[in-house]
Write an enzyme that holds these catalytic residues in place. Sequence first.
Site, PDB file in Angstrom:
ATOM      1  N   TYR A   1       0.706  -1.209   0.020  1.00 20.66           N
ATOM      2  CA  TYR A   1      -0.092   0.117  -0.022  1.00 20.66           C
ATOM      3  C   TYR A   1       0.684   1.199  -0.032  1.00 20.66           C
ATOM      4  CZ  TYR A   1       1.058   1.014   4.891  1.00 20.66           C
ATOM      5  OH  TYR A   1       1.211   1.395   6.110  1.00 20.66           O
TER       6      TYR A   1
ATOM      7  N   LYS B   1       6.532  -1.814   2.065  1.00 20.78           N
ATOM      8  CA  LYS B   1       5.327  -1.432   2.386  1.00 20.78           C
ATOM      9  C   LYS B   1       4.024  -2.368   2.432  1.00 20.78           C
ATOM     10  CE  LYS B   1       3.298   3.275   3.241  1.00 20.78           C
ATOM     11  NZ  LYS B   1       3.487   3.330   4.661  1.00 20.78           N
TER      12      LYS B   1
HETATM   13  N1  PDD Z   1       2.913   5.197   7.351  1.00 22.27           N
HETATM   14  N2  PDD Z   1       7.439   3.905   9.044  1.00 22.27           N
HETATM   15  C1  PDD Z   1       6.404   3.326   8.914  1.00 22.27           C
HETATM   16  C2  PDD Z   1       6.327   1.961   9.663  1.00 22.27           C
HETATM   17  C3  PDD Z   1       5.432   3.782   8.296  1.00 22.27           C
HETATM   18  O1  PDD Z   1       4.007   3.029   8.484  1.00 22.27           O
HETATM   19  C4  PDD Z   1       5.232   4.954   7.469  1.00 22.27           C
HETATM   20  C5  PDD Z   1       4.070   5.443   7.173  1.00 22.27           C
HETATM   21  C6  PDD Z   1       6.523   5.651   7.815  1.00 22.27           C
HETATM   22  C7  PDD Z   1       6.588   7.051   7.060  1.00 22.27           C
HETATM   23  O2  PDD Z   1       6.649   7.082   5.685  1.00 22.27           O
HETATM   24  P1  PDD Z   1       6.449   8.127   4.558  1.00 22.27           P
HETATM   25  O3  PDD Z   1       7.028   9.260   5.194  1.00 22.27           O
HETATM   26  O4  PDD Z   1       6.801   7.835   3.311  1.00 22.27           O
HETATM   27  O5  PDD Z   1       4.718   8.258   4.813  1.00 22.27           O
HETATM   28  C8  PDD Z   1       7.600   5.223   8.307  1.00 22.27           C
HETATM   29  C9  PDD Z   1       1.798   5.579   6.647  1.00 22.27           C
HETATM   30  C10 PDD Z   1       1.380   7.017   6.558  1.00 22.27           C
HETATM   31  C11 PDD Z   1       0.487   4.661   7.062  1.00 22.27           C
HETATM   32  O6  PDD Z   1       0.784   3.378   7.190  1.00 22.27           O
HETATM   33  O7  PDD Z   1      -0.446   5.224   7.491  1.00 22.27           O
END
Ligand code: PDD
Length: 285
Positions: A33, A149
């Site tokens: 995702y 992710k």
């Molecule tokens: N999460 N680390 C984890 C485990 C995350 O799930 C996320 C983002 C990040 C930060 O990544 P980015 O800057 O690309 O959003 C780091 C999203 C926002 C979520 O799961 O809702």
Amino acid sequence: MSRIAYVNGRYLLRAEASVNIEDRGYQLSDGVYEVCEVRAGKFVDEGGHLARLDFSLNELKIRNPMSRQALGIVLRETVRRNRVCDGFVYLQVTRGVARRDHAFPAKPVAPGVTVTARSVDPAANEKVAADGIAVATMPDERWARVDIKSISLLANVLGKQAARDRGAREAWFVDEKGFVTEGASSNAWIVSREGKLVTRPLGHDILRGITRTTLMKLIAAQGLQVEERAFTAEEACGAREAFVTSATQAVMPVVRIDGRPIGNGAPGLVASGLRRDYYQYAELT
Ligand code: PDD
């Protein structure tokens, strides 16, 4: 209110949108995702998010469902149909529908693609940032490839809830050596006693945050010093400042770790400044 969802080629009323019970995302968490911020009608760092989506799909050997351009059109159309000006667009790609079996389907199936979008109140976010958030530390019990992710987020779900139960908004995961890996849904940072911005180096043990990457540009432009190295929860508690980064929170000051105040217990100047200037360095399209 989110009203329309994109599901495998169709825009459906959210209440009527559903996926097949044999979708491998539902059965096995076999999917990936992305979450991209929408700000004043523009996508924030869409290119970075779609590049990371390609990476995640590739690592899991899930077929890319459509070209980046086509995906961009679907994301925009979902945002438009939900009248989102400030909010988020959520995109999920699963390996598709097949009779339940752990191994990949023998005959390749079409990946499942769903997109939703929802609005947020920017003022409410600013209020949270003005106060700063509390985090709670706990062992990192996730699998060894969290740079992908994946929608398989059970440890993150349990971590976030454990944090909430302890009166904190975010969990900080700690590895077996006592070093902070990252948050349950964010990357973790501190401003060290020497005034350097410290965050864990990239590897299989953290997500390559798109916000983290953009922030690196801002840090360089402001002539601040960055150190990509691991830090312990103990060092974080004694740091000048702490903060987290994510698409949903941008740069969010952390003011308490396990109940202990960071600095004077209020959002720090460095984190607040980075939050203020962040969007100047993000790609808005
Ligand atoms: N999460 N680390 C984890 C485990 C995350 O799930 C996320 C983002 C990040 C930060 O990544 P980015 O800057 O690309 O959003 C780091 C999203 C926002 C979520 O799961 O809702």
